[in-house]
Motif scaffolding. Sequence first.
Motif: not given
Lengths: 203, 102, 537
Positions: C49-52, C67-74, C449-451
């Motif tokens: 689900v996190l990936a989705l 937010s970008p930070h939340t994306y990093n956490v995800l 990756r990771r952006y």
Amino acid sequence: MEQANMDHAEGHDLHLTPEQEYGISKLGMWLFLGTEIMLFGGLFAAYAIFRAKYPEMFLESHQELNREMGAVNTCILIFSSLTMAIGVTAIQRGKQMLAGIMILVTIICGLGFGVVKYFEYGAKFAHHIYPDTNIFFSLYFMMTGLHMLHVFIGLAVLGVIMVLTFKGKFNEKYSTPVEMGGLYWHLVDLVWIYLFPLLYLVG
Amino acid sequence: MSEHTHSQEKHITSYKTYFIVWVALMVLTFVTVYISYLDFGQLNIVIAMVVASIKAGAVALFFMHLKFEDSITWLFALFPIALLFLLIGMTILDTFTRIFPI
Amino acid sequence: MANHTVATNVYVPFLEQKGFLSWFLTTDHKRIGILYLISISLFFLIAGVLALLMRFELMTPMSDFVSPHTYNVLFTLHGSLMVFFFIVPGLAASFGNFLIPLMIGAPDVAFPKLNLASYWIYIVGAIITLIALLSPADTGWTFYTPYSATTDTDVVMITFGVFVLGFSSILTGMNFIVTIHKMRAPGMTWHRLPLFIWASYATAVLQLLATPVVGITLLMLIAERSLGVGFFDPAKGGDPVLFQNFFWFYSHPAVYIMIIPAMGVISEIIPVFARKPIFGYKAIAYSSLGIAFISFLVWAHHMFTSGISEVAATIFSFLTFLVAIPTAIKVFNWTATLYKGSIELHSAMLYALGFIFLFTIGGLTGVFLGALAVDIHLHDTYFVVAHMHYVMIGGTVMGFFGALHFWYPKWFGKMFNESVAKLAWFLVFVGFNITFFPQFFLGIQGMPRRYATYPEEFESLMALSTYGSWILGLGVLIMTVNLIKGLFSDEKAPQNPYGSLSLEWQVPSPPPTLNFDKIPIVTDWTYGYGKKKEVDA
């Protein structure tokens, strides 16, 4: 029609024989000791790299360590390994009292090792030497600390085994836990055999 | 069937053997401490490690009865050591052949 | 054995006993397998689900959903949960537990209590990691220094959770090695063992000897953050790349901890549904050990752009190509087994075929990345992301799903709806390819990756990938519902629905608590389909 390649009529009882159980425990213990080597291995690898990188720092810093205390502790641990080994042979020959006493001596030695280490750490802190002083002392505290943790775990395990030995749970037919405890204790000794020269003698 | 039923007599090491090994360990400890007060330069660590390995070998072979174990036990005792050398060796190779040392 | 009074052999399936304690304190390897299966599946679904969510964010170039930070956490959570909580214990702990004693003809594993302990250690590690979610780390699942040593998020907690998890992995590995060495039924010689056992053995060796190294590395990182030591801090004379060296010394073998059991599953499924003896038994068996061994020699190919020395990089690049040899041996032998077989396209077989197809793509793109010069361009781009998912989903997860469908009747004694299973397979297969194939192109075009955000020219491929993830998610959902529904169906599974020859199919479904009435005496190898033939005496 294809047939499964097993014989239904013939077959063995589901229970393991004592010999099988003994072999299982022993192999399991050796495998576990292998993981311990790899666990300490990371720190040994870090030691090798940083010593090659900063020989002067290691030389200077290791002179702060108390060589005599280290040597005393080495002797204590080697002696405790001897008593542990004697304990194993004693129980394999069915001498429960002797085995129990030998394990007790081993435990006392282990505690003695801890006391010496306590004074050593205390002396370091008194000289304001902490794990973050430099990389040598980071390694010193982590390596001896992790080793100390293993000593304490070993003491706890041997404590239980000693009580059971005095209660007469083990004899010449069944001595597996004593032997496994012994193997673990020898490993603790074995790691120290390397830590002592690396940290105290050659820096 | 055969591999399960032949009950092998356990090897019991004599007290005497243990004492001899212990004396050897103590002598080697004395030797390694004594040598550490002399200056052989780079040889010091080599000597220290050789002595330590002899001691460790004695502990493993006699105190831990490795001498009397089967080949599988030997394999799982020695393979981690080989891996450890690999880890140390390759990491050192990387660290000391960098053009831009970190 | 004549004077033994044999208990009357009343068949009691291992699932018979009910109640919380019968699960909480069980030492039955089949029940512990189920506990693992439920736990890892749960983590798989959560991390999925996190990936989705991440793919949803990536549908547009802007950072508009999170937010970008939340994306990093995800992506940190997605990676950590998938790697450490799903795929590393994964097949080895769930199906390994269930199958190893059954396949070798033993009543249980060598250390049943330790087996239970390692499950609860896994749960403790999971709980610690969940506590770490109060301040979720944003380092990525690799915890690279120096960032992991300096970020404000709670790295110590999550690494400690992973450290605890390592114990579970080590104990499981040790248990399986001893079981395979010491508990084989009479006549079950090494060259008669099912290939899944060989694969589990190779995996267990890696679990046993690689895991402690990541354990000590994470301890060093924890010391770095809590005691102020400087192993990885250049300002204190440390070396951040040293962390990577130690980390990948574990984590590269860990990649094979993830994939080798899946290869074992494929080796079991294919001969059954091709009705042919497995081709090249010994080659497949020893290539498992070969992969395990080589996996220790190639770790620095993850670090070509991290500032390691050129000499080391060249050596590691060369060694990396060696991995292709045992891997290709397996793929060729599976293909040769299929050749002229009478193939039945059961859902498990579909997953197995999917594995061969997707894993080959994943493996070959791995060869691109192993080549030093090519990797400099592709490193840390979506090409790596796509490669890794082709190996991990296309390989391991396909193997996992295949195993689920293959051994489901044996494990639970029930049947699922085969047509729905085939539909789910189709959606998973198609959805997966739509999700990840475009990422190869994105990577080659330079998308890192990771952006959370990206230039507009990547939008169409990114959106395509997101649409694919929906199909993939739908497929997994249908599969999950189908399998869960099957548990409550009335249709009892026969003992041996596929006519398989290995030992686990010769006992009732679900197996009795102690697996066998008597330890069987094995007289031939496992793969005598069609004409009977043994590799050697």
